[in-house]
Scaffold this active site. Structure first.
Site, PDB file in Angstrom:
ATOM      1  CE  LYS A 191     -59.815 -36.560  23.303  1.00  0.00           C
ATOM      2  NZ  LYS A 191     -58.532 -36.077  23.704  1.00  0.00           N
ATOM      3  N   GLY A 243     -51.501 -43.801  26.738  1.00  0.00           N
ATOM      4  CA  GLY A 243     -51.955 -42.920  27.896  1.00  0.00           C
ATOM      5  C   GLY A 243     -51.894 -43.630  29.207  1.00  0.00           C
ATOM      6  CB  SER A 244     -53.551 -43.367  32.568  1.00  0.00           C
ATOM      7  OG  SER A 244     -54.649 -43.391  32.424  1.00  0.00           O
ATOM      8  CB  THR A 245     -51.951 -48.220  33.770  1.00  0.00           C
ATOM      9  OG1 THR A 245     -50.714 -48.136  33.087  1.00  0.00           O
ATOM     10  CG2 THR A 245     -52.566 -49.689  33.833  1.00  0.00           C
ATOM     11  CD  GLU A 265     -46.537 -45.917  25.153  1.00  0.00           C
ATOM     12  OE1 GLU A 265     -46.129 -45.906  26.288  1.00  0.00           O
ATOM     13  OE2 GLU A 265     -46.347 -44.962  24.403  1.00  0.00           O
ATOM     14  CB  CYS A 299     -44.858 -43.587  29.207  1.00  0.00           C
ATOM     15  SG  CYS A 299     -44.335 -43.447  27.525  1.00  0.00           S
ATOM     16  CD  GLU A 396     -46.423 -43.534  34.096  1.00  0.00           C
ATOM     17  OE1 GLU A 396     -45.864 -43.426  33.024  1.00  0.00           O
ATOM     18  OE2 GLU A 396     -47.836 -43.686  34.244  1.00  0.00           O
TER      19      GLU A 396
END
Length: 792
Positions: A191, A243-245, A265, A299, A396
């Site tokens: 995706k 992606g995001s945490t 990651e 990132c 971030e």
């Protein structure tokens, strides 16, 4: 008459626009409307959404919003194709992956322009960085496919892999994910990000041209609902997410107890450390590459600038001067440095964080230039005067925003660098290689660049510590993420029952004949449980053996504190750790008969002597590994080397199995200690005395206090506490409790600690492949890649 210097100062770059003709023709060829790529065929576009050019906000194409049924069909196609893809063999897969690499190179300009149109990053970056590295990943992993039967003989493909990537490096992230998955023999449901799907769809076309078999690569587009469908699908064997945490946490919770392999990651807040002896001009250029590359939407961007106090003002002045020369404008202009942000939503988020810093009294500085009026733009920004706890210093930002502060000593620099929940990357700038190599291992980050920034290569692993996730991409360690040890297939479906014999009464002169309350073992000392409760332990024949302490949350807290105070164990030499484990084995051997009697009394085992001997041998095994699991030195295509260090995970909580109470305990605790971790161990709930009897063995074997702490009690309660504890770095649970294992995985999501669970299945603790293989070493370590240029 003006001097040459004056003439050069007035010179400027002229426009150098890149043609979009080929990319527009490709879009028009498809009627600017795209379906999904499933089972080597394109679906008709049904419900669609627009993907826009961030530089001007104009629509590029309509892309299909996949449904649950679409994901189902993609997974089914991948499942059907996977056996045939494996049967093709390493060489067969290598040939196809080589073709993919060649086609990426052949059409690199089309990919680069399409990426710039869809993402907003500059053409120089897509052309000179993203495309060459994407092709490099397919070349590199074609090599791993070719060598798989030799290098990974004890492993197999995981199966069907679900992969979800963000919008900042659409094609490059695709290559990072798909290349190792295919090389290992997996099939993929991929995706792309909702904002940037176009290069993934173009990649689907070259899959057809390269001869990728039907169902091996499936690409489904859409919003977060598609990602959720992939995450929750029972037919997916592994998930790889970048992606995001916040989303990473949700995925960890959603997959808890499912048995799916998982690599994450996630976010970062990477420090960029400049020491007073650094080449300041080189460091400024490295800083530009670190924070303003891809508009800071990286990132691992060096968004926290830490400069030694003696050169702070001088360096900040150089940074501001360099910022004045950054060119902001059309991403398709080859002379521009800063392109557009991916979407207005991102622009608004960045603006809000910067304004919060301004409201807190920080100085916000931007160069005197203008951004285009249409599209999503944000000028490069420098923030000074922020506290270490300010939002801009901790969150971030994911934009072209740099937060600067000073430090006095190397020790303070390390403290500031580690003052974050993230641990993805760091940069260290110093002309003293001794200083740089002393600091690099102290920084809690998966990648450290010395006197360089944002270097990547397919041969070198990339990934983070702490809330930056776990798992690695690239290198041999990245291949392991897509493989399963064959020994896992041999595990019994439930814990093996102990073969019982007649239990002999203990001799009157045995030290075990005296009833006693066995205490906890914390910080190298026996400790009474905080709750002042104990539980009775009875033997296989029902006879009372001893009381053991009922540990609770406070006891775990004390054990974690003791483990952190024992940080010297992680710094000890590998030889020293090996000697201690050998001593433990030697002292255990002296008392082998006593330990065998204790095992027999607790479990009724007729193989108690064998278990003790296997435990001694297991200690020797992990002592042997101490100074042999060394990491590697890579030679990427740069003038330098990358050193992959196998570092300890940190503090590990271990829930030990009920069966084989001594061997199971040692099989888990010994490798963790061997690699430099500190341990809080919860021994067998049913038969804890074999672990508690190790007190005197440990005390006479030079193991530092706090390196190993033993807390008895309810496995479920103590596992819950360990998994929830913010200062525990990993939890292993192998007591055969399926729901308990799932709970550990769910609770670990809050701090994104690593987990290794048995999932309710058993393990033959006598089998070295199941209980002492290389996979255990990988669970006990995390890889840090340190990039060291030389001769420049």
């Amino acid at each position: 008459m003006p001097t040459i210097k004056e003439i050069l100062q007035t010179m400027d770059y002229g426009p150098a626009p890149e043609s979009t003709k080929e990319a527009i023709a490709w879009l028009d060829q498809h009627g600017r409307r795209f379906g999904l790529f499933i089972d080597n065929a394109w679906t008709e576009a049904a419900e669609t959404f627009a993907t826009n050019n961030p530089a001007d906000g104009k629509e590029l194409a309509q892309v299909t919003q996949a449904t649950q049924a679409d994901v189902e069909r993609a997974v089914e196609a991948a499942r059907r194709a996977q056996p045939g893809w494996v049967a093709l063999g390493g060489h067969g897969r290598a040939k196809i992956m080589y073709s993919l690499a060649r086609l990426l190179q052949k059409h690199s300009r089309l990919f680069a322009v399409l990426e710039t149109l869809d993402n907003g990053k500059t053409i120089r970056e897509t052309r000179d960085a993203d495309l060459p590295l994407a092709a490099r990943h397919f070349y590199h992993h074609a090599g791993w496919a070719q060598l798989q039967s030799e290098e990974f003989a004890d492993y197999r493909a995981v199966g069907v892999v679900g992969q979800i990537v963000p919008w900042n490096f659409p094609l490059l992230m695709l290559a990072w994910k798909i290349a190792p998955a295919l090389a290992a023999g997996n099939t993929v449901v991929f995706k792309p990000a909702e904002y940037t799907p176009l290069t993934a769809l173009l990649f689907a076309e070259i899959c057809q041209r390269a001869g990728v078999p039907a169902g091996v690569v499936n690409i489904v587009t859409g919003d977060g609902r598609v990602g959720e469908a992939i995450v929750n699908h029972p037919g997916i064997d592994k998930l790889a997410f970048t992606g995001s945490t916040e989303v990473g946490r949700l995925i960890r919770k959603a997959t808890a107890g499912s048995g799916k392999k998982l690599s994450l990651e996630l976010g970062g807040k990477s420090p960029f450390i400049v020491f007073e002896d650094a080449d300041l001009d080189a460091a400024v250029e490295g800083l530009v590459d670190s924070i303003w590359f891809n508009q800071g939407q990286v990132c691992c961007a060096g968004s926290r600038l830490l400069v030694q106090e003696s050169v702070y003002e001088k360096f900040i002045a150089k940074v501001k001067l360099r910022m004045q020369n950054l060119r902001v404008g059309s991403p398709l202009d080859k002379s521009n440095d800063i392109g557009a942000l991916v979407d207005p939503v991102q622009q608004q988020r960045i603006h809000g964080l910067v304004e919060s810093a301004r409201a807190e009294g920080c100085e916000v500085w931007q160069p005197a230039c203008e951004a285009p009026t249409s599209g999503s733009w944000y000028l490069p920004t420098l923030i000074t005067g922020a506290s270490t706890s300010a939002a801009v210093a901790q969150a971030e930002i994911f934009g072209p925003v740099l937060v600067a502060m000073s430090f006095r000593t190397p020790g303070e620099a390390v403290q500031l660098a580690n003052n974050t929940v993230y641990g993805l990357a760091a940069c260290v700038w110093s002309e003293s290689i001794s200083l740089a190599l002393d600091v690099a291992p102290q920084i809690k980050a998966g990648v450290v660049w010395i006197n360089t920034a944002n270097q990547f290569d397919a041969a070198c692993g990339f990934g983070g510590y702490k809330e930056s996730g776990y798992g690695r991409e690239g290198g041999k360690e990245g291949m392991y993420e897509y493989l399963t040890p064959l020994s896992e297939d041999a595990r019994p479906s439930a814990p093996l029952a102990v073969e019982k014999g007649k239990v002999k009464p203990a001799d009157n002169d045995s030290p075990f004949a005296v009833d006693r309350t066995a205490k906890l073992y914390i910080g190298g000392k026996q400790a009474r449980p905080d709750g002042a409760y104990s539980r009775a332990i009875h033997g296989a024949n029902g006879a009372f053996l001893a009381d053991v302490g009922e540990g609770n949350r406070k006891d775990i807290r004390n054990a974690v504190e003791a483990a952190h105070k024992a940080a010297g164990w992680s710094k000890a030499t590998a030889h020293n750790r090996a000697q201690v484990l050998y001593y433990i084995a030697e002292n255990l051997a002296i008392r082998a008969d006593e330990f065998a009697a204790r095992i027999a009394a607790q479990t009724g085992s007729r193989n108690a002597e064998r278990e003790v001997q296997a435990s001694i041998e297991r200690l020797f095994t992990w002592a042997a590994w101490c100074d042999k699991y060394d990491g590697a030195a890579h030679q990427p295509p740069m003038h330098g080397i990358t050193v992959a260090l196998n570092e300890p995970v940190g503090v590990i909580g271990i829930i030990c199995p009920n069966e084989n109470p001594l061997l199971g305990f040692i099989s888990l605790v010994a490798p963790a200690l061997a690699l430099g971790n500190r341990v809080i161990a919860v021994p067998s709930e049913a038969s804890p005395l074999s672990a508690l009897d190790l007190y005197q063995v440990l005390d006479t074997s030079d193991l530092p206090g706090g390196a190993l702490n033993i807390v008895t009690g309810s496995s479920s309660e103590l596992a819950r506490t360990l998994a929830s504890h913010a200062d525990v770095d990993a939890v292993w649970r192998h007591d055969g409790d399926a729901e308990g294992c799932a709970e550990v995985e769910r609770l670990s999501a809050d701090s994104l600690k690593r987990t290794w669970t048995g999932g309710g299945k058993g393990r033959d603790w006598f089998d070295a492949k199941q209980a002492a293989g290389r996979a255990v070493l990988q669970h006990a370590t995390q890889v840090k890649n340190v990039w060291i240029p030389y001769g420049v």
